[in-house]
Scaffold this active site. Structure first.
Site, PDB file in Angstrom:
ATOM      1  N   ASP A 270       1.226  -1.042  -4.997  1.00  0.00           N
ATOM      2  CA  ASP A 270       0.055  -0.184  -4.846  1.00  0.00           C
ATOM      3  C   ASP A 270      -0.900  -0.464  -6.006  1.00  0.00           C
ATOM      4  OD1 ASP A 270      -0.621   2.292  -2.942  1.00  0.00           O
ATOM      5  OD2 ASP A 270      -1.488   2.706  -4.910  1.00  0.00           O
TER       6      ASP A 270
ATOM      7  N   PHE B  73       0.861  -1.181   0.000  1.00  0.00           N
ATOM      8  CA  PHE B  73       0.000   0.000   0.000  1.00  0.00           C
ATOM      9  C   PHE B  73       0.901   1.235   0.000  1.00  0.00           C
ATOM     10  CE2 PHE B  73      -2.136  -3.323   2.509  1.00  0.00           C
ATOM     11  CZ  PHE B  73      -3.329  -3.494   1.826  1.00  0.00           C
TER      12      PHE B  73
ATOM     13  N   ASP C 134       0.852  -0.211   4.999  1.00  0.00           N
ATOM     14  CA  ASP C 134       0.161   1.019   5.399  1.00  0.00           C
ATOM     15  C   ASP C 134      -1.144   1.134   4.604  1.00  0.00           C
ATOM     16  OD1 ASP C 134      -0.475   3.502   6.400  1.00  0.00           O
ATOM     17  OD2 ASP C 134       0.930   4.599   5.123  1.00  0.00           O
TER      18      ASP C 134
ATOM     19  N   ALA D  91      -3.189  -5.382  -3.271  1.00  0.00           N
ATOM     20  CA  ALA D  91      -2.125  -5.659  -2.302  1.00  0.00           C
ATOM     21  C   ALA D  91      -2.208  -7.081  -1.750  1.00  0.00           C
ATOM     22  CB  ALA D  91      -2.191  -4.642  -1.165  1.00  0.00           C
TER      23      ALA D  91
ATOM     24  N   CYS E 104      -4.896   3.775   9.844  1.00  0.00           N
ATOM     25  CA  CYS E 104      -5.370   5.166   9.912  1.00  0.00           C
ATOM     26  C   CYS E 104      -6.863   5.198  10.226  1.00  0.00           C
ATOM     27  CB  CYS E 104      -5.062   5.907   8.615  1.00  0.00           C
ATOM     28  SG  CYS E 104      -5.783   5.191   7.124  1.00  0.00           S
TER      29      CYS E 104
END
Length: 400
Positions: A254, A232, A303, A283, A343
Site C-alpha cells: 500500500d 492496494f 483492490d 502499487a 469500486c
C-alpha cells in the site's frame, strides 16, 4: 394540525414519469419544469414532485441547480420528515443488520439503499461514524444524531465531513465528535476470524471498508497453506483474512504507511505478525519490482481505488484496471488464483471484466472465472441506482 404545504416541482411532458413510479429515486433537473418559481426553491428544501398531469409522485429534497433536481424521500407527498420519520428509517436499517450479524460491526446506513439519500453510517461496536453528504442531512444533523444514538444505544458518534460528495452540495469539510469521546486508539474489529484496526478519526473515510467482508471470506477459502499477495491492501483486508484461514505467508502493498501500520497491528492481534510482510510504495512499481525478483504467489488480490469514479474517467480507468490485471497476472503461480476488484460505479461489471481479461491475456494468462462477488448485504443496492452497487470482485483461476 393542518397539513404542511410544500413547494411543487413538476416533470416536463416528455419526461418519463414511469421511471419514478417504478422505483427510481431521482428526478434529473433536465426533466423538470424550471421557471422562476421552481428555481427560487432553496437547495435542500422539501418539495413535492408531480408528473406533467399534476399527479403527485412523492416528497423529496430539491437541488434544482444541480444535475439531480430532486431526491425522493417518501412516496407519500404528505409525509412529515421529522425525528419520528428518521427514527423509523434508522430502525428498519438496524433491524436488518442485527439479523445479519452477531456482533455490532457493520455498515448501518447505506444512503439510498436504506432510504436515506446521502447518509453513510458505519458502526464499530459502541462507536458510530457518519458521513452526512447531503444538505438536507446537514440541516437536520441533531435529529439524525438523536435517532442514531437512541436506536443503537451507542455512546460515541463521530461526524466525518470530508467526503467529496459534500463539495457538490456546497457543504464545508467539517468533522466533529457529536457525542461521547473520540477513541484514543484504533478500534479492533473482528471479521472473518481476523482482527482489523479501524482508525475512525484519521483513517480513510470512516476508518474501515466493510463492503469487502464477503469477498475477504471467499479469498480466505483459497488461502490455506498459500502464499498470498494483497495489493492496494489498505489495513490488510485480504491479507489478514487469508492469514486467519491458514495462509503460509502474506505480503501487503500500500502507499500509506499509517494503513500498513494498522495491518501490522492486526497481524499482532491475530498472533501472525511473523507471517505478514508489508511493502510501502506505488502499487504498480511494487508489482513490477516483485516480478523482477521472480516472486510468485498462489493467491493474488488487487483492490485498487476507484479508477473510474465518473463517466468522463471511464476510458482511462479501464486502462488502469487492465494494467493492474497484466502486472498481477505475472505474479500468479501456475494454477493460482487472481482476484481483481473495482469500486468504480461507472465501470459496470461487463466493462470491468473485459478490461481484466485484456490485461490477463496481454500477460499470457489463460483464465477461468470461478467467482463473482459484490458488497455485503449491509450495503443494500437500490435496483435503480448503479451507484449503490459499485463494488465488483472477480476471481480468476489461471490455468497451469
Amino acid at each position: 394540525m393542518p397539513p404542511i404545504s410544500y413547494p411543487v416541482l413538476r416533470l416536463r411532458p416528455k419526461a418519463d414519469a414511469r421511471r419514478i413510479r417504478h422505483g427510481a429515486p431521482w428526478a434529473w433537473s433536465d426533466d423538470l419544469v424550471l421557471d422562476r418559481r421552481s428555481r427560487a426553491i432553496p437547495a435542500g428544501s422539501l418539495a413535492v414532485l408531480e408528473d406533467a398531469e399534476r399527479q403527485p409522485l412523492g416528497l423529496g429534497v430539491a437541488t434544482v441547480e444541480g444535475k439531480i433536481g430532486l431526491r425522493l424521500l417518501d412516496r407519500d407527498p404528505a409525509a412529515v420528515i421529522d425525528g419520528v420519520w428518521l427514527a423509523s428509517r434508522i430502525k428498519a436499517a438496524l433491524d436488518l443488520r442485527e439479523r445479519l450479524y452477531a456482533t455490532p460491526f457493520y455498515r448501518l446506513i447505506h444512503a439510498e439503499g436504506d432510504g436515506l439519500p446521502g447518509l453513510i453510517v458505519d458502526r464499530f461496536g459502541d462507536t458510530l461514524v457518519m458521513q452526512p453528504n447531503a444538505i438536507w442531512l446537514e440541516e437536520r444533523e441533531d435529529l439524525v444524531a438523536q435517532g442514531l444514538l437512541a436506536a443503537t444505544g451507542c455512546s460515541t458518534l463521530i461526524k466525518n465531513g470530508t467526503a467529496r460528495a459534500r463539495l457538490a452540495e456546497g457543504l464545508p469539510e467539517v468533522s466533529a465528535v457529536l457525542a461521547g469521546t473520540a477513541p484514543e486508539a484504533a478500534i479492533p474489529v473482528p471479521m472473518n476470524g481476523a482482527t482489523y484496526m479501524a482508525d475512525v478519526m484519521g483513517g480513510q473515510k470512516t476508518g474501515l471498508f466493510y463492503d469487502q467482508r464477503d469477498n475477504h471470506a471467499f479469498a480466505a477459502r483459497l488461502a490455506r497453506g498459500a502464499r498470498v499477495l494483497d495489493v492496494f491492501a489498505h489495513v490488510g483486508g485480504f491479507a489478514l483474512a487469508s492469514l486467519a484461514a491458514g495462509a503460509e505467508h502474506a505480503v501487503a502493498i500500500d502507499g500509506s504507511e499509517p494503513a500498513l501500520v494498522m495491518a501490522q497491528e492486526g497481524a499482532v492481534a491475530l498472533g501472525v505478525a511473523d507471517r505478514l510482510t508489508t511493502r510501502k510504495g506505488d502499487a504498480f512499481a511494487e508489482m513490477e519490482a516483485l516480478a523482477a525478483e521472480g516472486a510468485q504467489f498462489d493467491l493474488v488480490i488487487c483492490d485498487p481505488p476507484a479508477f473510474a469514479p465518473s463517466k468522463t474517467a471511464l476510458e482511462p480507468g479501464l486502462r488502469a484496471y487492465e494494467r493492474v490485471a497484466r502486472l498481477a497476472t505475472a505474479l500468479v503461480a501456475p494454477g493460482g488464483v487472481l482476484i481483481l476488484c473495482s469500486c468504480s460505479h461507472a465501470a459496470d461489471l461487463g466493462k470491468f471484466r473485459a478490461a481484466c481479461l485484456r490485461g490477463i491475456g496481454r500477460a499470457g494468462g489463460d483464465a477461468r472465472v470461478i467467482h463473482t462477488g459484490f458488497a455485503g448485504p449491509d450495503h443494500p443496492q437500490h435496483p435503480a441506482l448503479t451507484e449503490t452497487g459499485y463494488l465488483k470482485a472477480l476471481a480468476f483461476r489461471l490455468m497451469p
